[in-house]
Design an enzyme around this catalytic site. Structure first.
Site, PDB file in Angstrom:
ATOM      1  N   ASP A 169       0.871  -1.170   0.000  1.00  0.00           N
ATOM      2  CA  ASP A 169       0.000   0.000   0.000  1.00  0.00           C
ATOM      3  C   ASP A 169       0.912   1.224   0.000  1.00  0.00           C
ATOM      4  O   ASP A 169       1.820   1.327   0.841  1.00  0.00           O
ATOM      5  CB  ASP A 169      -0.863   0.046   1.268  1.00  0.00           C
ATOM      6  CG  ASP A 169      -1.960  -1.008   1.285  1.00  0.00           C
ATOM      7  OD1 ASP A 169      -1.988  -1.854   0.381  1.00  0.00           O
ATOM      8  OD2 ASP A 169      -2.792  -0.969   2.212  1.00  0.00           O
ATOM      9  N   HIS A 179       5.051  -7.635  -0.403  1.00  0.00           N
ATOM     10  CA  HIS A 179       4.715  -8.906  -1.043  1.00  0.00           C
ATOM     11  C   HIS A 179       5.361  -8.985  -2.423  1.00  0.00           C
ATOM     12  O   HIS A 179       5.682  -7.965  -3.037  1.00  0.00           O
ATOM     13  CB  HIS A 179       3.198  -9.030  -1.206  1.00  0.00           C
ATOM     14  CG  HIS A 179       2.436  -8.980   0.074  1.00  0.00           C
ATOM     15  ND1 HIS A 179       1.847 -10.096   0.645  1.00  0.00           N
ATOM     16  CD2 HIS A 179       2.145  -7.944   0.916  1.00  0.00           C
ATOM     17  CE1 HIS A 179       1.235  -9.754   1.766  1.00  0.00           C
ATOM     18  NE2 HIS A 179       1.403  -8.451   1.950  1.00  0.00           N
ATOM     19  N   SER A 188       8.077   3.794   4.904  1.00  0.00           N
ATOM     20  CA  SER A 188       9.324   3.930   4.172  1.00  0.00           C
ATOM     21  C   SER A 188       9.057   3.900   2.673  1.00  0.00           C
ATOM     22  O   SER A 188       7.990   4.296   2.231  1.00  0.00           O
ATOM     23  CB  SER A 188      10.312   2.841   4.580  1.00  0.00           C
ATOM     24  OG  SER A 188      11.603   3.196   4.150  1.00  0.00           O
TER      25      SER A 188
END
Length: 272
Positions: A79, A138, A240
């Site tokens: 995200d 992921h 980050s």
């Protein structure tokens, strides 16, 4: 190299975030953070169920999100906000509009010159994860991991104001570089960039990498390490950036700068 003050600050915050502060006080910390940052917890357990702030940062889904099973669809690994994306000009990509960084520089000395040249004139995507975002990452496609390189460094903030004023931010900051191959044999890189208060970048398949702890670079090579699209392979301890660098003619991007994306969203089409 000596420890930078940003690393020391991040270690201090990390100790606070990793501590269990007592049931009632921890509930207050978690609920305050969720409210202040505007976290969407609809896919996750209730805030008060997490024993530490770090556990809340690194929360996992109650149920895995759905994403395209078409092997030619590349999905977002996280995200995030797409701060910049586009074509790498020779070995230069954009940190932010008007400010470039060297792809060779961000990949560091642990990646061979030949491998670096594979992504010259290819495509790049910068994913910025804010403190309110889901912090796990992921696999964006079925992939083979060839090498993991840990490059210690500073931990400057990576938000938009910092991107605009700090030259070579992605090169100065601590990072973990993953050299990968797609199922079609195309080379690409996923670069996990540390930031202020990101005390750790966890790589689930490589526990020997300990970020914001050791001050010397390290690298690890693999022969048979494969990840399937959607596989969870670690997390940031707070927000980050992930930089993705792709070989020329590997994918057609379906996103642009300024887009907010979610893990599992199709962002590109692999060219067959």
């Amino acid at each position: 190299m000596k420890q930078h003050f940003t690393s020391a600050l991040s270690q201090t915050f990390g100790r606070f975030a990793s501590k269990e502060h007592g049931k009632n006080f921890q509930k207050m910390i978690n609920r305050t953070y969720v409210k202040a940052m505007g976290l969407d917890m609809s896919d996750f357990e209730a805030p008060e169920s997490y024993p530490t702030l770090n556990a809340l940062f690194t929360r996992k889904f109650r149920h895995m999100r759905k994403y395209s099973t078409d092997p030619l669809d590349m999905i977002s690994p996280c995200d995030s906000l797409i701060t910049e994306c586009g074509v790498i000009e020779e070995d230069l990509a954009l940190q932010i509009k008007g400010m470039s960084y060297s792809v060779d520089g961000v990949l560091g000395d642990g990646i061979t010159a030949e491998s670096k040249k594979n992504v010259h004139n290819g495509l790049f995507v910068n994913f910025y994860l804010s403190p309110r975002d889901y912090h796990r990452y992921h696999a964006p496609l079925d992939m083979q991991v060839l090498r993991a390189v840990h490059i210690p460094g500073k931990l400057y903030p990576v938000n938009i104001p910092s991107l605009k004023k700090q030259v070579n931010l992605f090169i100065e900051n601590e990072r973990v570089v993953l050299e990968c191959l797609s199922s079609e044999g195309k080379r690409f890189f996923l670069i996990l960039v540390g930031a202020l208060n990101v005390g750790e970048m966890e790589i689930s398949f490589e526990p020997r990498i300990r970020t914001n702890t050791v001050l010397t670079p390290s690298q690890y090579s693999y022969k048979d390490l494969y990840l399937s699209k959607g596989d969870d392979f670690g997390c940031f301890r707070m927000g980050s950036t992930i930089v993705m660098l792709c070989e020329s003619n590997m994918v057609d991007l379906g996103i642009s700068s300024g887009h907010n994306v979610r893990f599992g969203q199709t962002i590109a089409r692999i060219t067959s």
